[in-house]
Design an enzyme around this catalytic site. Sequence first.
Site, PDB file in Angstrom:
ATOM      1  N   ARG A  24      -8.667  -0.320   4.143  1.00 37.54           N
ATOM      2  CA  ARG A  24      -7.710   0.632   3.570  1.00 37.54           C
ATOM      3  C   ARG A  24      -6.388  -0.039   3.220  1.00 37.54           C
ATOM      4  NH1 ARG A  24      -6.011   4.230   7.387  1.00 37.54           N
ATOM      5  NH2 ARG A  24      -4.577   4.743   5.732  1.00 37.54           N
ATOM      6  N   ILE A  62       7.492   6.710  16.802  1.00 40.95           N
ATOM      7  CA  ILE A  62       7.185   7.490  15.590  1.00 40.95           C
ATOM      8  C   ILE A  62       5.905   8.314  15.738  1.00 40.95           C
ATOM      9  CG2 ILE A  62       6.823   7.405  13.073  1.00 40.95           C
ATOM     10  CD1 ILE A  62       9.608   6.457  13.829  1.00 40.95           C
ATOM     11  N   ARG A  86      -0.665  14.719  12.581  1.00 35.19           N
ATOM     12  CA  ARG A  86       0.342  14.359  11.570  1.00 35.19           C
ATOM     13  C   ARG A  86       0.675  15.609  10.764  1.00 35.19           C
ATOM     14  NH1 ARG A  86      -1.069   8.352   9.388  1.00 35.19           N
ATOM     15  NH2 ARG A  86       0.959   8.455   8.374  1.00 35.19           N
ATOM     16  N   PRO A  87       1.620  16.395  11.301  1.00 37.67           N
ATOM     17  CA  PRO A  87       1.975  17.650  10.643  1.00 37.67           C
ATOM     18  C   PRO A  87       2.589  17.403   9.271  1.00 37.67           C
ATOM     19  CG  PRO A  87       3.517  17.158  12.428  1.00 37.67           C
ATOM     20  CD  PRO A  87       2.438  16.111  12.491  1.00 37.67           C
ATOM     21  N   ILE A  88       2.510  18.419   8.390  1.00 39.47           N
ATOM     22  CA  ILE A  88       3.155  18.314   7.076  1.00 39.47           C
ATOM     23  C   ILE A  88       4.147  19.465   6.875  1.00 39.47           C
ATOM     24  CG2 ILE A  88       1.350  16.943   5.922  1.00 39.47           C
ATOM     25  CD1 ILE A  88       0.387  19.618   4.650  1.00 39.47           C
ATOM     26  N   ASP A  89       4.628  19.998   8.014  1.00 41.00           N
ATOM     27  CA  ASP A  89       5.559  21.136   7.922  1.00 41.00           C
ATOM     28  C   ASP A  89       6.793  20.806   7.080  1.00 41.00           C
ATOM     29  OD1 ASP A  89       5.904  19.337  10.160  1.00 41.00           O
ATOM     30  OD2 ASP A  89       7.564  20.600  10.828  1.00 41.00           O
ATOM     31  N   LEU A  90       7.298  19.572   7.189  1.00 40.07           N
ATOM     32  CA  LEU A  90       8.504  19.210   6.424  1.00 40.07           C
ATOM     33  C   LEU A  90       8.210  19.139   4.929  1.00 40.07           C
ATOM     34  CD1 LEU A  90       9.900  16.419   8.795  1.00 40.07           C
ATOM     35  CD2 LEU A  90      10.717  18.768   8.559  1.00 40.07           C
ATOM     36  N   ARG A 140      -5.581  10.275   4.169  1.00 38.94           N
ATOM     37  CA  ARG A 140      -4.633  11.269   4.639  1.00 38.94           C
ATOM     38  C   ARG A 140      -3.386  11.321   3.765  1.00 38.94           C
ATOM     39  NH1 ARG A 140       0.150  12.586   6.532  1.00 38.94           N
ATOM     40  NH2 ARG A 140       0.126  14.382   7.891  1.00 38.94           N
ATOM     41  N   CYS A 192      -5.144  12.573  12.202  1.00 31.31           N
ATOM     42  CA  CYS A 192      -5.700  11.284  11.802  1.00 31.31           C
ATOM     43  C   CYS A 192      -5.757  10.411  13.031  1.00 31.31           C
ATOM     44  CB  CYS A 192      -4.865  10.637  10.716  1.00 31.31           C
ATOM     45  SG  CYS A 192      -3.381   9.867  11.359  1.00 31.31           S
ATOM     46  N   LYS A 212       0.832  -1.207   0.000  1.00 29.22           N
ATOM     47  CA  LYS A 212       0.000   0.000   0.000  1.00 29.22           C
ATOM     48  C   LYS A 212       0.876   1.270   0.000  1.00 29.22           C
ATOM     49  CE  LYS A 212      -1.838   1.740   3.959  1.00 29.22           C
ATOM     50  NZ  LYS A 212      -1.606   3.198   4.067  1.00 29.22           N
ATOM     51  N   ASN A 213       1.913   1.253   0.817  1.00 23.35           N
ATOM     52  CA  ASN A 213       2.701   2.473   0.955  1.00 23.35           C
ATOM     53  C   ASN A 213       3.620   2.731  -0.241  1.00 23.35           C
ATOM     54  OD1 ASN A 213       1.405   2.875   3.322  1.00 23.35           O
ATOM     55  ND2 ASN A 213       3.149   2.412   4.661  1.00 23.35           N
ATOM     56  N   ASP A 273       4.360   0.547  11.849  1.00 18.66           N
ATOM     57  CA  ASP A 273       3.126  -0.080  11.377  1.00 18.66           C
ATOM     58  C   ASP A 273       3.008  -1.546  11.802  1.00 18.66           C
ATOM     59  OD1 ASP A 273       2.553   2.298  10.208  1.00 18.66           O
ATOM     60  OD2 ASP A 273       2.759   1.625   8.131  1.00 18.66           O
TER      61      ASP A 273
HETATM   62  C1  UD1 Z   1       4.353   6.750   6.154  1.00 17.42           C
HETATM   63  C2  UD1 Z   1       3.453   5.553   5.947  1.00 17.42           C
HETATM   64  C3  UD1 Z   1       2.922   5.075   7.285  1.00 17.42           C
HETATM   65  C4  UD1 Z   1       4.080   4.808   8.235  1.00 17.42           C
HETATM   66  C5  UD1 Z   1       5.006   6.011   8.313  1.00 17.42           C
HETATM   67  C6  UD1 Z   1       6.257   5.773   9.159  1.00 17.42           C
HETATM   68  C7  UD1 Z   1       2.467   5.910   3.764  1.00 17.42           C
HETATM   69  C8  UD1 Z   1       1.218   6.157   2.973  1.00 17.42           C
HETATM   70  N1  UD1 Z   1       2.348   5.925   5.109  1.00 17.42           N
HETATM   71  O1  UD1 Z   1       3.565   7.791   6.722  1.00 17.42           O
HETATM   72  O2  UD1 Z   1       2.183   3.888   7.080  1.00 17.42           O
HETATM   73  O3  UD1 Z   1       3.546   4.552   9.514  1.00 17.42           O
HETATM   74  O4  UD1 Z   1       5.431   6.401   6.999  1.00 17.42           O
HETATM   75  O5  UD1 Z   1       7.009   4.720   8.644  1.00 17.42           O
HETATM   76  O6  UD1 Z   1       3.531   5.646   3.210  1.00 17.42           O
HETATM   77  N2  UD1 Z   1       6.367  14.448  10.673  1.00 17.42           N
HETATM   78  C9  UD1 Z   1       6.449  15.783  10.986  1.00 17.42           C
HETATM   79  N3  UD1 Z   1       6.339  16.697   9.976  1.00 17.42           N
HETATM   80  C10 UD1 Z   1       6.162  16.326   8.673  1.00 17.42           C
HETATM   81  C11 UD1 Z   1       6.055  14.965   8.364  1.00 17.42           C
HETATM   82  C12 UD1 Z   1       6.165  14.032   9.391  1.00 17.42           C
HETATM   83  O7  UD1 Z   1       6.625  16.153  12.145  1.00 17.42           O
HETATM   84  O8  UD1 Z   1       6.063  17.209   7.807  1.00 17.42           O
HETATM   85  C13 UD1 Z   1       6.436  13.425  11.758  1.00 17.42           C
HETATM   86  C14 UD1 Z   1       5.110  12.685  11.926  1.00 17.42           C
HETATM   87  O9  UD1 Z   1       4.228  13.385  12.748  1.00 17.42           O
HETATM   88  C15 UD1 Z   1       5.558  11.387  12.536  1.00 17.42           C
HETATM   89  C16 UD1 Z   1       6.922  11.155  11.878  1.00 17.42           C
HETATM   90  O10 UD1 Z   1       7.341  12.422  11.382  1.00 17.42           O
HETATM   91  O11 UD1 Z   1       5.740  11.531  13.919  1.00 17.42           O
HETATM   92  C17 UD1 Z   1       6.893  10.129  10.774  1.00 17.42           C
HETATM   93  O12 UD1 Z   1       6.086  10.552   9.730  1.00 17.42           O
HETATM   94  P1  UD1 Z   1       6.346  10.161   8.202  1.00 17.42           P
HETATM   95  O13 UD1 Z   1       7.609   9.385   8.056  1.00 17.42           O
HETATM   96  O14 UD1 Z   1       6.190  11.409   7.408  1.00 17.42           O
HETATM   97  O15 UD1 Z   1       5.132   9.206   7.932  1.00 17.42           O
HETATM   98  P2  UD1 Z   1       4.094   9.277   6.774  1.00 17.42           P
HETATM   99  O16 UD1 Z   1       4.795   9.569   5.484  1.00 17.42           O
HETATM  100  O17 UD1 Z   1       2.952  10.157   7.177  1.00 17.42           O
END
Ligand code: UD1
Length: 419
Positions: free
Chosen positions: A398, A328, A121-125, A92, A116, A22-23, A306
């Site tokens: 999902r 995480i 789950r921030p997207i600042d990065l 998401r 979620c 899926k990922n 996961d």
């Molecule tokens: C992806 C996977 C998810 C898996 C996760 C960690 C998909 C669709 N989903 O999620 O199944 O659990 O990787 O292996 O591939 N973070 C920030 N700011 C950001 C982005 C992330 O602070 O802009 C933090 C998140 O809150 C979290 C950590 O970084 O604590 C990991 O997130 P990330 O690696 O981005 O996971 P996803 O890509 O959302």
Amino acid sequence: MSKITVNGGNKIFGELAVQGAKNSVLPVLAGSILCKGNCVIHNCPRLSDVETSIKILTGLGASCLRDENTVIVDSTQISDYKIPEQLMREMRSSVVFLGAIIGRTGKAVISSPGGCELGPRPIDLHLSSLEKLGVNIREEHGFLYCDTPKGLKGAEIHLSFPSVGATENIILAAATAKGVTVIHNAAKEPEISDLADFLNSAGAKIYGSGSDTIYIHGVNSLGSTEHTIIPDRIVACTYMAAAAITNGEIILKGVMPSHMVAILSVFRESGCKISVSGKSLKLTARDRITRVPTIRSLVYPAFPTDAGPLVIAMLSCAKGTSVFVENIFENRFRYIDELNRLGTKIKTEGKIAIIEGVDKLSGAGCKCTDLRGGAALVLAGLRAKGKTVIGDIHHIERGYEDIVENLKLLNADIEYTED
Ligand code: UD1
């Protein structure tokens, strides 16, 4: 509302081919937006998240065709750059479409994905990295308006955390940007390499995926390609846990054991016998499994977050007490209250779960709170005496293709039931 009903007690045994990841499939489908031509993508599991991605692609103007587990996307006619709010809410991870849409059209409008079931789950990065590539981002009333007045330009980006989604978004936006992009402290998950392999097969120039420094040499455009999605390591782990929790035996076909080193190590530590031969893996759990003192989730190649709920469910029936440290996501233990309804003895405090192994579980009514937590309830149900009825199974849909049918073939007494 559909439910899953399990009459526990049967040992899981048999053979199963593992679905595509899926990922991987979600970012690869997003990547098809960049390709002017036909993308033939094999091993696409039938999942609600995949169907949502196809709806997003179609909405943008692509044509999508599914033939069994092959999806053919033709993005030649892409014209739109907005993802409807409803589709953003359904999935998401649709945020990964952002980089691809901007890469193709120079702009994008999406609603903010927000929190979620795993907590904030921030997207600042994602956003700060896209800004470095030349994207102007305006946030207004829960929407993100993005444009690129001077076009996309390669940049040097250092991620403060190796976020999977942010790494994917940067790769997608940079693939057709002008110049070279370097991602330092990039995520190393196998799904990142799968995305890079897919894009490279369509003409991109991405080097170093799988390591923590990725180089993307922007090209003018991407074309047609054919690609096979890698196997889902988390789904493989789920069926292994199903065999382990029922003292059964399973042979998984089409897996990549090299992607599962940390997972295999935990299963071996719990007393399961595992043999690997090429892309096939056999797990035998004749006796009751034993505790694993401490497991810590961390970024790849360490133990994946996961797989946490799956091994926690499995260890709930082990001899002795195990500890799981979730590093995480902040709010990943919500399913544990539901699991405890079946008689597991799991306590949580902050990011730590203490799993006191019990010999017997008993069936109960429970509800999925998230995808992998839902799978954990199925696992416990397989072991529990009596009937377990699991609600809110849209979470499970999902990420798992045919989980009920597969477990039935593996000797479980399990059914879909309608309310
Ligand atoms: C992806 C996977 C998810 C898996 C996760 C960690 C998909 C669709 N989903 O999620 O199944 O659990 O990787 O292996 O591939 N973070 C920030 N700011 C950001 C982005 C992330 O602070 O802009 C933090 C998140 O809150 C979290 C950590 O970084 O604590 C990991 O997130 P990330 O690696 O981005 O996971 P996803 O890509 O959302």
